[in-house]
Design a protein around this motif. Structure first.
Motif: not given
Ligand code: FAD
Length: 143
Positions: A16-29, A69-73
């Motif tokens: 999990v890198h930068g673009t995945a995190i950008t999409s997490i932030v976008d969905v979160s907002r 969410d499988p992007r963290h544990e």
């Protein structure tokens, strides 16, 4: 209405890198604005540290969704408390840069200059996020 504040940390899943995190932030907002949830998210290559605040049921629902969410544990709940008012009320999900985590700041809250939120107590986790916020290091936040 019961207003609560929840802080947890978790480990970034491998791959999990930068673009995945950008999409997490976008969905979160989008979701958080819909659900009246506010808060802040900070992370580095290894860890996430997030505060969620809002109406109790909304915060619990968001947290349970996030846990799946499988992007963290390895999520670790650091703080869960009723609060009289929001401390990140102007952010649907403030995105706090790891660049703001200077060695001095990390040493102030931890036993070394590495970002290791698993080591933070409930009050220190909140103070750390508020300190980052007060430095106003926000890479991306909608106008
Ligand atoms: P759907 O979009 O229907 O997805 C179904 C499942 O797939 C869910 O388990 C979802 O987590 C997972 N998933 C979705 N996209 C991906 C992807 N690109 N790669 C792998 N798995 C994926 N959401 C919020 O609403 N508010 C937050 O504050 C918030 N903070 C988060 C913080 C962290 C550290 C992480 C990792 C995620 C966060 N999320 C947040 C995202 C959240 O976990 C959900 O993905 C999102 O809320 C959508 O949920 P959904 O049930 O509608 O899932």
């Amino acid at each position: 209405m019961r207003l609560v504040q929840l802080i947890y940390c978790s480990r970034v899943a491998s791959g999990v890198h930068g673009t995945a995190i950008t999409s997490i932030v976008d969905v979160s907002r989008i979701n958080n604005a819909r659900d009246g949830v506010t808060g802040a998210l900070c992370f580095n290559a290894n860890f996430f540290l997030q505060c969620l605040e809002g109406e109790r049921a909304a915060v619990n629902e968001a947290y349970h969704r996030i846990l799946r969410d499988p992007r963290h544990e390895g999520a670790l709940l650091l703080r869960y408390t009723e609060v009289p008012k929001r401390q990140f009320g102007d952010w649907s999900m403030g995105y706090l840069s790891s660049q703001a985590m200077t060695p001095e700041l990390l040493l102030q809250y931890g036993s070394n200059d590495l970002f290791d939120p698993e080591d933070l107590g409930a009050d220190a986790a909140l103070d750390f996020l508020l300190e980052l916020k007060s430095r106003a290091i926000r890479l991306r936040q909608p106008a």
